[in-house]
Design a protein around this motif. Structure first.
Motif, PDB file in Angstrom:
ATOM      1  N   ALA A   1      10.593 -15.021   2.644  1.00 29.48           N
ATOM      2  CA  ALA A   1      11.538 -13.668   2.729  1.00 29.48           C
ATOM      3  C   ALA A   1      11.353 -13.250   1.353  1.00 29.48           C
ATOM      4  N   LEU A   2      11.210 -13.825   0.385  1.00 27.29           N
ATOM      5  CA  LEU A   2      11.398 -13.228  -0.916  1.00 27.29           C
ATOM      6  C   LEU A   2       9.645 -12.248  -1.045  1.00 27.29           C
ATOM      7  N   ALA A   3       8.615 -12.787  -0.284  1.00 24.97           N
ATOM      8  CA  ALA A   3       7.497 -11.795  -0.286  1.00 24.97           C
ATOM      9  C   ALA A   3       7.622 -10.584   0.281  1.00 24.97           C
ATOM     10  N   VAL A   4       8.552 -10.820   1.639  1.00 26.65           N
ATOM     11  CA  VAL A   4       8.913  -9.347   2.088  1.00 26.65           C
ATOM     12  C   VAL A   4       9.488  -8.547   1.396  1.00 26.65           C
ATOM     13  N   ILE A   5      10.510  -9.227   0.752  1.00 27.49           N
ATOM     14  CA  ILE A   5      11.713  -8.287  -0.312  1.00 27.49           C
ATOM     15  C   ILE A   5      10.729  -7.755  -1.366  1.00 27.49           C
ATOM     16  N   LEU A   6       9.789  -8.345  -1.950  1.00 31.43           N
ATOM     17  CA  LEU A   6       9.279  -7.890  -3.050  1.00 31.43           C
ATOM     18  C   LEU A   6       8.062  -7.123  -2.828  1.00 31.43           C
ATOM     19  N   SER A   7       7.539  -6.979  -1.640  1.00 33.48           N
ATOM     20  CA  SER A   7       6.390  -6.273  -1.342  1.00 33.48           C
ATOM     21  C   SER A   7       6.406  -4.835  -1.852  1.00 33.48           C
ATOM     22  N   PRO A   8       7.520  -4.009  -1.798  1.00 30.58           N
ATOM     23  CA  PRO A   8       7.486  -2.685  -2.069  1.00 30.58           C
ATOM     24  C   PRO A   8       7.266  -2.880  -3.822  1.00 30.58           C
ATOM     25  N   PHE A   9       7.902  -3.663  -4.262  1.00 30.25           N
ATOM     26  CA  PHE A   9       7.622  -3.773  -5.841  1.00 30.25           C
ATOM     27  C   PHE A   9       6.322  -3.997  -6.214  1.00 30.25           C
ATOM     28  N   ASN A  10       5.592  -4.935  -5.376  1.00 30.86           N
ATOM     29  CA  ASN A  10       4.300  -5.297  -5.759  1.00 30.86           C
ATOM     30  C   ASN A  10       3.337  -4.304  -5.613  1.00 30.86           C
ATOM     31  N   PHE A  11       3.489  -3.453  -4.703  1.00 33.72           N
ATOM     32  CA  PHE A  11       2.580  -2.485  -4.235  1.00 33.72           C
ATOM     33  C   PHE A  11       2.713  -1.449  -5.218  1.00 33.72           C
ATOM     34  N   ARG A  12       3.978  -0.926  -5.731  1.00 34.03           N
ATOM     35  CA  ARG A  12       4.099   0.060  -6.970  1.00 34.03           C
ATOM     36  C   ARG A  12       3.444  -0.627  -8.208  1.00 34.03           C
ATOM     37  N   TYR A  13       4.006  -1.577  -8.569  1.00 39.13           N
ATOM     38  CA  TYR A  13       3.707  -2.059  -9.771  1.00 39.13           C
ATOM     39  C   TYR A  13       2.155  -2.597 -10.027  1.00 39.13           C
ATOM     40  N   SER A  14       1.499  -2.880  -8.876  1.00 41.49           N
ATOM     41  CA  SER A  14       0.063  -3.427  -9.064  1.00 41.49           C
ATOM     42  C   SER A  14      -0.631  -2.111  -9.320  1.00 41.49           C
ATOM     43  N   ARG A  15      -0.431  -0.911  -8.704  1.00 41.24           N
ATOM     44  CA  ARG A  15      -1.081   0.305  -9.147  1.00 41.24           C
ATOM     45  C   ARG A  15      -0.821   0.701 -10.456  1.00 41.24           C
ATOM     46  N   VAL A  16       0.590   0.623 -10.990  1.00 38.89           N
ATOM     47  CA  VAL A  16       0.966   0.831 -12.299  1.00 38.89           C
ATOM     48  C   VAL A  16      -0.003   0.123 -13.135  1.00 38.89           C
ATOM     49  N   ALA A  17       0.058  -1.316 -13.019  1.00 39.61           N
ATOM     50  CA  ALA A  17      -0.713  -2.124 -13.842  1.00 39.61           C
ATOM     51  C   ALA A  17      -2.299  -1.815 -13.775  1.00 39.61           C
TER      52      ALA A  17
END
Ligand SMILES: [Zn+2]
Length: 136
Positions: A99-115
């Motif tokens: 559930a956490l992985a699904v909830i955080l996927s937009p966050f990871n999508f955005r900040y992986s590109r930022v990083a």
């Protein structure tokens, strides 16, 4: 708006708001992280004109950053579940972590590109002179 020669914008607010890594003024993304229409990335920076996708398929590299973020979050969640619940039922872990992985996927999508653009792209640095209101 201040417009002096030593105009310099701080790193972390720019990272947090997903600003352009070169000028820290333009937005990398056209919409919000948790909207209903998915995230759309701008092609170029509206302020300095930087092309965010350095070469075709450049953001495939962000998958590896996203993977690292995911692993860090899952390990953190597993330790937190263990400490907070003391459970030895694997389904508790699987359910909460997925559930956490699904909830955080937009966050990871955005900040992986930022990083990727801020720290893992050779030759792409902050140019304080480009933060100014007018580009010479
Ligand atoms: Zn820019």
């Amino acid at each position: 708006m201040e417009n002096s020669n030593n105009y310099k914008l701080a790193l972390w607010p720019a990272v947090l708001h997903a600003k352009c890594p070169r000028c820290r003024r333009g937005n990398m993304f056209a919409n919000s992280m948790y909207g209903f229409h998915g995230q759309t990335m701008n092609t170029t920076c509206s302020h300095c004109g930087l092309t965010f996708e350095r070469e075709p398929g450049y953001f495939y590299v962000a998958m590896f950053v996203s993977y690292a973020l995911n692993v860090a979050q899952m390990v953190t969640a597993a330790v937190a579940i263990s400490i907070l619940t003391g459970s030895d039922n694997p389904w508790v872990y699987v359910t909460i972590i997925l559930a956490l992985a699904v909830i955080l996927s937009p966050f990871n999508f955005r900040y992986s590109r930022v990083a990727l653009l801020y720290w893992l792209t050779p030759g792409l640095h902050y140019h304080p002179e480009m933060s100014q209101d007018k580009i010479n």
